[in-house]
Design a protein around this motif. Structure first.
Motif, PDB file in Angstrom:
ATOM      1  N   ALA A 156       0.833  -1.210   0.000  1.00 11.79           N
ATOM      2  CA  ALA A 156       0.000   0.000   0.000  1.00 11.79           C
ATOM      3  C   ALA A 156       0.865   1.257   0.000  1.00 11.79           C
ATOM      4  O   ALA A 156       0.569   2.239  -0.681  1.00 11.79           O
ATOM      5  N   VAL A 157       1.947   1.213   0.770  1.00  9.51           N
ATOM      6  CA  VAL A 157       2.864   2.355   0.806  1.00  9.51           C
ATOM      7  C   VAL A 157       3.509   2.551  -0.560  1.00  9.51           C
ATOM      8  O   VAL A 157       3.546   3.658  -1.111  1.00  9.51           O
ATOM      9  N   LEU A 158       4.039   1.470  -1.140  1.00  9.39           N
ATOM     10  CA  LEU A 158       4.764   1.573  -2.413  1.00  9.39           C
ATOM     11  C   LEU A 158       3.859   1.992  -3.561  1.00  9.39           C
ATOM     12  O   LEU A 158       4.299   2.684  -4.485  1.00  9.39           O
ATOM     13  N   GLU A 159       2.607   1.605  -3.513  1.00  6.64           N
ATOM     14  CA  GLU A 159       1.685   1.937  -4.605  1.00  6.64           C
ATOM     15  C   GLU A 159       1.110   3.344  -4.480  1.00  6.64           C
ATOM     16  O   GLU A 159       0.772   3.973  -5.493  1.00  6.64           O
ATOM     17  N   ASN A 160       1.018   3.856  -3.242  1.00  8.48           N
ATOM     18  CA  ASN A 160       0.270   5.103  -3.045  1.00  8.48           C
ATOM     19  C   ASN A 160       1.101   6.299  -2.580  1.00  8.48           C
ATOM     20  O   ASN A 160       0.643   7.436  -2.657  1.00  8.48           O
ATOM     21  N   TYR A 161       2.324   6.049  -2.094  1.00  8.99           N
ATOM     22  CA  TYR A 161       3.121   7.164  -1.580  1.00  8.99           C
ATOM     23  C   TYR A 161       4.518   7.111  -2.181  1.00  8.99           C
ATOM     24  O   TYR A 161       5.307   6.217  -1.866  1.00  8.99           O
ATOM     25  N   LYS A 162       4.808   8.072  -3.046  1.00 13.29           N
ATOM     26  CA  LYS A 162       6.091   8.087  -3.743  1.00 13.29           C
ATOM     27  C   LYS A 162       6.869   9.390  -3.525  1.00 13.29           C
ATOM     28  O   LYS A 162       7.849   9.647  -4.206  1.00 13.29           O
ATOM     29  N   GLU A 163       6.420  10.211  -2.588  1.00 11.79           N
ATOM     30  CA  GLU A 163       7.012  11.535  -2.408  1.00 11.79           C
ATOM     31  C   GLU A 163       8.351  11.511  -1.675  1.00 11.79           C
ATOM     32  O   GLU A 163       9.141  12.442  -1.802  1.00 11.79           O
ATOM     33  N   ASP A 164       8.611  10.468  -0.894  1.00  5.89           N
ATOM     34  CA  ASP A 164       9.820  10.449  -0.070  1.00  5.89           C
ATOM     35  C   ASP A 164      10.656   9.217  -0.407  1.00  5.89           C
ATOM     36  O   ASP A 164      10.258   8.092  -0.084  1.00  5.89           O
ATOM     37  N   PRO A 165      11.839   9.390  -1.015  1.00  5.93           N
ATOM     38  CA  PRO A 165      12.678   8.242  -1.408  1.00  5.93           C
ATOM     39  C   PRO A 165      13.072   7.364  -0.224  1.00  5.93           C
ATOM     40  O   PRO A 165      13.179   6.148  -0.361  1.00  5.93           O
ATOM     41  N   GLU A 166      13.279   7.962   0.932  1.00  3.72           N
ATOM     42  CA  GLU A 166      13.672   7.176   2.101  1.00  3.72           C
ATOM     43  C   GLU A 166      12.557   6.243   2.543  1.00  3.72           C
ATOM     44  O   GLU A 166      12.795   5.080   2.898  1.00  3.72           O
ATOM     45  N   ILE A 167      11.315   6.758   2.502  1.00  6.35           N
ATOM     46  CA  ILE A 167      10.164   5.920   2.824  1.00  6.35           C
ATOM     47  C   ILE A 167      10.082   4.755   1.835  1.00  6.35           C
ATOM     48  O   ILE A 167       9.847   3.592   2.215  1.00  6.35           O
ATOM     49  N   THR A 168      10.273   5.069   0.554  1.00  9.39           N
ATOM     50  CA  THR A 168      10.204   4.032  -0.486  1.00  9.39           C
ATOM     51  C   THR A 168      11.264   2.959  -0.255  1.00  9.39           C
ATOM     52  O   THR A 168      10.975   1.756  -0.314  1.00  9.39           O
ATOM     53  N   ARG A 169      12.494   3.370  -0.004  1.00  6.64           N
ATOM     54  CA  ARG A 169      13.574   2.399   0.228  1.00  6.64           C
ATOM     55  C   ARG A 169      13.285   1.530   1.453  1.00  6.64           C
ATOM     56  O   ARG A 169      13.504   0.314   1.442  1.00  6.64           O
ATOM     57  N   ASN A 170      12.808   2.168   2.497  1.00  2.55           N
ATOM     58  CA  ASN A 170      12.493   1.437   3.717  1.00  2.55           C
ATOM     59  C   ASN A 170      11.410   0.396   3.466  1.00  2.55           C
ATOM     60  O   ASN A 170      11.522  -0.771   3.905  1.00  2.55           O
ATOM     61  N   ALA A 171      10.358   0.805   2.759  1.00  4.35           N
ATOM     62  CA  ALA A 171       9.265  -0.128   2.454  1.00  4.35           C
ATOM     63  C   ALA A 171       9.745  -1.269   1.560  1.00  4.35           C
ATOM     64  O   ALA A 171       9.365  -2.434   1.750  1.00  4.35           O
ATOM     65  N   GLN A 172      10.584  -0.939   0.574  1.00  4.37           N
ATOM     66  CA  GLN A 172      11.114  -1.972  -0.323  1.00  4.37           C
ATOM     67  C   GLN A 172      11.967  -2.982   0.435  1.00  4.37           C
ATOM     68  O   GLN A 172      11.862  -4.202   0.215  1.00  4.37           O
ATOM     69  N   ASP A 173      12.830  -2.500   1.329  1.00  3.95           N
ATOM     70  CA  ASP A 173      13.685  -3.399   2.108  1.00  3.95           C
ATOM     71  C   ASP A 173      12.858  -4.319   2.998  1.00  3.95           C
ATOM     72  O   ASP A 173      13.129  -5.525   3.100  1.00  3.95           O
ATOM     73  N   LYS A 174      11.863  -3.752   3.623  1.00  8.06           N
ATOM     74  CA  LYS A 174      11.017  -4.554   4.518  1.00  8.06           C
ATOM     75  C   LYS A 174      10.181  -5.550   3.717  1.00  8.06           C
ATOM     76  O   LYS A 174       9.966  -6.697   4.156  1.00  8.06           O
TER      77      LYS A 174
END
Length: 373
Positions: free
Chosen positions: A327-345
């Motif tokens: 849900a995070v990866l599909e809907n929130y792309k504004e913060d690269p750090e958030i994206t990386r964290n979600a991808q790693d998890k």
């Protein structure tokens, strides 16, 4: 002396007709004709008004005075006349001309009787002209002169410009803290405490944040938003120091007093405290509520979803952990750090999921988390 009285009348008539040079000629002529004391005073008053008030030419007036036999200008009088010209431009709102004239005054009288008000008025002029770097330099010059009639005002203006314009929070804290020790009115004292707290927080001065945060929180002039901010800073420090009971108290106050981005972070932190303490059921309940309440703040929705995923992993509910991260990866792309964290998890969840034969049905409405954003 009838002739001199006539010259005075002709000077007045010329002045009223806006012919200042002609008026000056008549008034100056009086001094060639043995004027009485009253005639001299009347003519000099008129000449000073024209040169200093109307034309802004204090030096011309001084030169004329010194050309009259028996007349002399003291250094103090020179200082006062030059300053009065510059000050008049400032008072009239002619800030460009005020700066030029104050520059001239300060070059001639760098340590003159009016040097401190001249520096302050030049600083004020620069501020009103949006020349903030020059203004800050002059306010600081007033401060360096030591305690004076403009000292507290210069402290406040310097602190405000350092915080808002140059974002030199160390300097801002220095001036706000100094102002808070001055004998100022209650409103200024509160502004100094509030500014010191904010500056200390921005520079990582933990002890000072605690000191001024308590002052702001307990100041009767503090409104709900300011009390919320002070409690937010105090709560963050307690959280960082692992003082979770105290952090909860402060953060709960933030939630009760405000509804802004700090409130959103406070909700997240309180849920995360429950997770850190391994109170997973309460943590899940808390973070789900935070997700709904933080709908106006997508960054914190994303952070809460990642936290929710962590809770699900602890509960070995890998399907829903994965759904939260997707849900995070599909809907929130504004913060690269958030994206990386979600991808790693998500990669870690997928790896763990490979060893799991049974999947639980999806109980998350993942598409609803960001629907208001």
């Amino acid at each position: 002396n009838i002739y001199n009285r006539g010259l005075i009348q002709l000077g007045l008539i010329s002045y009223n007709l806006d012919n200042k040079n002609e008026a000056l000629r008549y008034y100056k002529e009086i001094f060639k004709r043995n004027p009485s004391a009253s005639e001299s005073q009347e003519a000099l008053t008129a000449i000073q008004e024209i040169y200093v008030d109307d034309l802004g030419q204090a030096d011309e007036y001084i030169r004329f005075i010194e050309s009259i036999p028996g007349y002399n200008m003291t250094n103090f009088s020179r200082d006062s006349l030059n300053y009065s010209v510059a000050s008049r431009y400032f008072e009239d709102g002619q800030y460009e001309r005020a700066v030029t004239s104050l520059n001239d005054y300060l070059q001639k009288f760098p340590n003159g009787a009016n040097s401190i008000p001249a520096l302050f008025k030049r600083a004020e002029s620069y501020t009103l002209l949006n020349k903030y770097d020059q203004a800050l330099n002059d306010y600081e010059a007033v401060i360096k002169k030591g305690r004076n009639d403009y000292y507290d005002k210069a402290l406040f203006k310097s602190a405000t410009l350092a915080y808002n314009h140059s974002q030199d929070f160390t300097k801002a804290f220095k001036y706000y803290a100094e102002l808070s020790k001055s004998n100022v009115d209650d409103a200024t004292l509160f502004e100094a405490q509030l500014g010191a707290m904010r500056s200390a927080y921005r520079t990582g001065l933990t002890h000072e944040v605690l000191l001024y945060g308590e002052k702001v929180a307990n100041n009767p002039q503090s409104d709900n938003e300011q009390k919320a901010t002070s409690n937010f800073y105090l709560g963050k420090i307690a959280y960082d120091q692992k003082g979770y009971p105290k952090a909860n108290t402060y953060l709960n106050t933030v939630i009760n007093l405000s509804d802004n981005i700090q409130t959103a972070e406070a909700r997240y932190l309180m849920a995360n405290i429950l997770f850190i303490l391994r109170q997973n059921d309460q943590a899940e309940k808390s973070v789900r509520a935070a997700i709904q309440q933080n709908s106006d703040h997508p960054y914190w929705v994303a952070k809460c979803l990642i936290l929710l995923s962590d809770i699900f992993v602890e509960k070995n509910d890998l399907f829903n952990a994965k759904a939260a991260l997707e849900a995070v990866l599909e809907n929130y792309k504004e913060d690269p750090e958030i994206t990386r964290n979600a991808q790693d998890k998500l990669a870690a969840v997928n790896k763990k999921q490979q060893n799991t034969s049974k999947l639980k049905p999806d109980s998350l409405r993942v598409n609803s988390f960001f629907e208001n954003n």
